[in-house]
Design an enzyme around this catalytic site. Structure first.
Site: not given
Ligand code: NAI
Length: 274
Positions: A8, A10, A12, A32, A41-42, A71, A114, A164
């Site tokens: 992930g 790319a 956040g 990513d 694609d994970l 995620g 989470s 989720y």
């Molecule tokens: P984000 O959407 O900014 O980043 C998630 C990254 O995962 C993206 O770059 C996306 O392309 C990549 N990704 C998604 N599906 C994929 C796949 N099939 N194969 C490879 N890469 C893939 O999200 P964020 O918020 O940075 O999330 C990071 C983690 O934190 C996630 O696991 C999320 O569930 C968890 N989380 C986020 C919270 C929030 O408030 N943002 C709260 C609690 C947990």
């Protein structure tokens, strides 16, 4: 300096983690769907297998750390997608990379859970069972069925909130069960969970605007009166990945501005029963 995988990378928290590690002088192999060192694609077995073999080639079979951050959020339309990405991506990837982590002598792993796993009252016990036995197809099918049976009002607000929260709950359980097995603990591979709360990223915003966020109007309490930034989580991921972090495994750390403590002040510690 070490070699670390960040999934992930790319966006956040994954992007912030990759940057924190690079700034500290480490080599980062980002994975990513796009804009990464390894594009994969994970959410599929083929993507995970390709990512594992490319990582093993790049690190020559010796890896210091993995941060499994990738995620998808509860606004994802299909609960099967949530199952495959949020649970099976870290579990399968880490099964494949564990020998390389053991080869380093001080392998460190952080999976991103989470605080929804403890603050959303929609944990699906049957889905937890299917996830922990590792049956991806059955878990996907069950999660889709449970989604269809969810009240329409809940689905409209958050289509896959139960899947989720449940995948994150099961991931934390898997980590605690796995961390203490000899294959991990006695090989020096430490495995911990970070459970973020509301962190401002594209996933959390789900198309909305950061400037419209208000901690006082947020559905869960935000005792610190602020939302998290990706760097707030990256900081703790970095600490767990350090070789000096050698006496902590199977832990779950909330990085959530106090939400879990505010909602469930008496839930921990839980007294042991005999
Ligand atoms: P984000 O959407 O900014 O980043 C998630 C990254 O995962 C993206 O770059 C996306 O392309 C990549 N990704 C998604 N599906 C994929 C796949 N099939 N194969 C490879 N890469 C893939 O999200 P964020 O918020 O940075 O999330 C990071 C983690 O934190 C996630 O696991 C999320 O569930 C968890 N989380 C986020 C919270 C929030 O408030 N943002 C709260 C609690 C947990």
């Amino acid at each position: 300096m070490g070699i670390h995988v960040v999934t992930g990378s790319a966006s956040g928290m994954g992007a912030a983690t990759a940057e924190t590690l690079r700034e500290a002088g480490h080599t980062v192999i980002g994975i990513d769907l796009r804009d990464a060192d390894v594009t994969a694609d994970l959410g599929t077995d083929e993507g995970r297998a390709a990512a594992i073999s490319e990582v093993l080639e790049r690190c020559a079979g010796r890896l210091d750390g993995v941060a499994a951050v990738a995620g998808v959020g509860p606004s994802t339309p299909n609960a099967g997608t949530v199952v495959s990405i949020n649970y099976f991506h870290p579990v399968r990837l880490l099964e494949g990379l564990r020998p390389a982590l053991a080869a380093s002598g001080a392998g460190r792993v952080v999976v991103i859970g989470s605080n929804s796993s403890t603050t959303v009252p929609m944990i699906d016990d049957r889905l937890v069972e299917l996830l922990l036995v590792g049956d991806e197809e059955a878990a996907r099918e069950h999660a889709r069925g449970a989604q269809a049976a969810t009240p329409a009002a809940v689905r409209a607000a958050s289509p896959t909130i139960s899947a989720y929260a449940t995948t994150k709950f099961a991931l934390a359980r898997w980590a605690r069960q796995t961390a203490v097995t000899p294959e991990w603990a006695r090989q020096g591979v430490l495995l911990n969970v970070i459970a973020p709360g509301a962190v401002v990223t594209p996933l959390m915003l789900a198309g909305g605007r950061a400037e419209d966020l208000d901690t006082d109007a947020f559905p869960t309490p935000m005792p610190l009166g602020m939302f998290g930034a990706p760097e707030d989580v990256a900081f703790w991921v970095h600490q767990f990945l350090r070789p000096e972090a050698r006496f902590t495994t199977g832990a779950i750390l909330c990085v959530d501005g106090g939400t879990d403590a505010a909602m469930r002040p008496d839930a921990q510690p839980t007294a042991m029963t005999v």
